[in-house]
Design a protein around this motif. Structure first.
Motif, PDB file in Angstrom:
ATOM      1  N   ASP A  41     -30.205   5.080  31.391  1.00 20.52           N
ATOM      2  CA  ASP A  41     -29.818   6.480  31.602  1.00 20.52           C
ATOM      3  C   ASP A  41     -30.754   7.420  30.844  1.00 20.52           C
ATOM      4  O   ASP A  41     -31.187   8.453  31.368  1.00 20.52           O
ATOM      5  CB  ASP A  41     -28.376   6.710  31.146  1.00 20.52           C
ATOM      6  N   ALA A  42     -31.048   7.063  29.600  1.00 17.98           N
ATOM      7  CA  ALA A  42     -31.935   7.901  28.784  1.00 17.98           C
ATOM      8  C   ALA A  42     -33.335   7.947  29.375  1.00 17.98           C
ATOM      9  O   ALA A  42     -33.954   9.016  29.471  1.00 17.98           O
ATOM     10  CB  ALA A  42     -31.984   7.365  27.350  1.00 17.98           C
ATOM     11  N   ALA A  43     -33.843   6.805  29.782  1.00 19.54           N
ATOM     12  CA  ALA A  43     -35.180   6.744  30.375  1.00 19.54           C
ATOM     13  C   ALA A  43     -35.230   7.547  31.671  1.00 19.54           C
ATOM     14  O   ALA A  43     -36.181   8.293  31.927  1.00 19.54           O
ATOM     15  CB  ALA A  43     -35.575   5.295  30.632  1.00 19.54           C
ATOM     16  N   HIS A  44     -34.191   7.414  32.474  1.00 20.63           N
ATOM     17  CA  HIS A  44     -34.141   8.168  33.729  1.00 20.63           C
ATOM     18  C   HIS A  44     -34.208   9.663  33.466  1.00 20.63           C
ATOM     19  O   HIS A  44     -34.971  10.400  34.109  1.00 20.63           O
ATOM     20  CB  HIS A  44     -32.853   7.812  34.482  1.00 20.63           C
ATOM     21  N   ASP A  45     -33.426  10.127  32.505  1.00 20.84           N
ATOM     22  CA  ASP A  45     -33.407  11.552  32.179  1.00 20.84           C
ATOM     23  C   ASP A  45     -34.785  12.026  31.698  1.00 20.84           C
ATOM     24  O   ASP A  45     -35.284  13.072  32.133  1.00 20.84           O
ATOM     25  CB  ASP A  45     -32.351  11.818  31.109  1.00 20.84           C
ATOM     26  N   LEU A  46     -35.412  11.238  30.843  1.00 16.81           N
ATOM     27  CA  LEU A  46     -36.722  11.621  30.308  1.00 16.81           C
ATOM     28  C   LEU A  46     -37.806  11.565  31.384  1.00 16.81           C
ATOM     29  O   LEU A  46     -38.670  12.442  31.444  1.00 16.81           O
ATOM     30  CB  LEU A  46     -37.089  10.700  29.143  1.00 16.81           C
ATOM     31  N   ASP A  59     -39.174   7.926  22.464  1.00 13.99           N
ATOM     32  CA  ASP A  59     -38.369   8.998  23.058  1.00 13.99           C
ATOM     33  C   ASP A  59     -37.076   8.433  23.645  1.00 13.99           C
ATOM     34  O   ASP A  59     -35.996   8.994  23.479  1.00 13.99           O
ATOM     35  CB  ASP A  59     -39.157   9.696  24.168  1.00 13.99           C
ATOM     36  N   VAL A  60     -37.208   7.311  24.351  1.00 12.17           N
ATOM     37  CA  VAL A  60     -36.051   6.688  24.986  1.00 12.17           C
ATOM     38  C   VAL A  60     -35.050   6.232  23.928  1.00 12.17           C
ATOM     39  O   VAL A  60     -33.837   6.456  24.042  1.00 12.17           O
ATOM     40  CB  VAL A  60     -36.487   5.498  25.871  1.00 12.17           C
ATOM     41  N   ALA A  61     -35.561   5.589  22.876  1.00  9.62           N
ATOM     42  CA  ALA A  61     -34.690   5.110  21.804  1.00  9.62           C
ATOM     43  C   ALA A  61     -33.949   6.272  21.148  1.00  9.62           C
ATOM     44  O   ALA A  61     -32.737   6.198  20.889  1.00  9.62           O
ATOM     45  CB  ALA A  61     -35.523   4.366  20.763  1.00  9.62           C
ATOM     46  N   ARG A  62     -34.669   7.367  20.914  1.00  6.92           N
ATOM     47  CA  ARG A  62     -34.067   8.530  20.246  1.00  6.92           C
ATOM     48  C   ARG A  62     -32.940   9.112  21.089  1.00  6.92           C
ATOM     49  O   ARG A  62     -31.857   9.401  20.587  1.00  6.92           O
ATOM     50  CB  ARG A  62     -35.151   9.582  19.989  1.00  6.92           C
TER      51      ARG A  62
END
Length: 229
Positions: A41-46, A59-62
């Motif tokens: 989900d985080a990667a998709h958003d970024l 960035d994804v981890a954060r």
């Protein structure tokens, strides 16, 4: 920066991204744990906001609220993470496609709805459509540089749907459904990879007319028998 190598393709014989997504859609496969879902989900958003090339694993981890080592434990490379995110989007598309065509009453309507809806869903998908428009080197090679296996996978999917229509008497018995499916998939793929300067792909009425004029006749004589409930 941790860019995905442009134009990178899989070794000969390896399944493509779309092929894997299709198989997962059929099997209903989903990430097994909540952390993986949060990372995807985080990667998709970024990826949607910043693009793949500008997004780092940090960035994804954060954004997911985990450590970088947690990201790498589940996705060994950024390329693996990108692939999983895109595969999930394609998997969701396949799931939605099956649901949408159920609303059509005739095989002609299902072909038109499938054609127009597929192009719209992929082109307007926040991630996939955006990548094809601004970062095609991150996605298109997986669709076109795999010795035709991606098109084969989608063609088999469409052919199976047409074969069911044929068995139900909605498509002429003499129609080669594998060949028809091949032509339909190639027409759709060409619109996705090489946008038209003649036809407005966002005009559903125009695209529906194109499908009725050029795709539906491949099914043989008109058939208007409604699909079984």
């Amino acid at each position: 920066m941790e860019p995905v190598p442009p134009g990178r393709t899989r070794p000969s014989g390896s399944p493509s991204m779309l092929e894997l997504a299709f198989n997962e859609a059929v099997s209903g496969s989903e990430p097994a744990d909540g952390v993986s879902v949060r990372l995807l989900d985080a990667a998709h958003d970024l990826f949607c906001r910043m693009g793949i090339k500008r997004t780092t694993m940090a960035d994804v981890a954060r954004l997911a609220g985990v450590s970088r080592i947690t990201v790498y434990r589940r996705f060994a490379t950024k390329e693996a993470l990108v692939e999983q995110v895109v595969r999930r989007e394609f998997r969701r598309y396949f799931d939605q496609f099956v649901v949408e065509i159920r609303a059509a009453r005739t095989v002609a309507d299902r072909v038109v709805l499938g054609f127009v809806g597929s192009l719209r869903a992929i082109r307007h998908n926040r991630l996939i459509g955006g990548l094809m428009a601004v970062e095609p080197d991150a996605l298109v090679p997986s669709m076109t540089g795999d010795d035709g296996r991606t098109l084969l996978t989608v063609r088999q999917f469409v052919a199976e749907r047409l074969r069911r229509e044929q068995l139900a008497g909605h498509v002429a018995g003499g129609v080669d459904v594998d060949l028809v499916a091949e032509m339909m998939v190639r027409v759709s793929a060409s619109f996705l990879v090489f946008p038209s300067h003649l036809i407005d792909l966002d005009d559903d009425v125009r695209m529906s007319a194109v499908a009725r004029q050029f795709l539906v006749p491949m099914l043989g004589p008109p058939h208007s028998v409604p699909a079984p409930p």
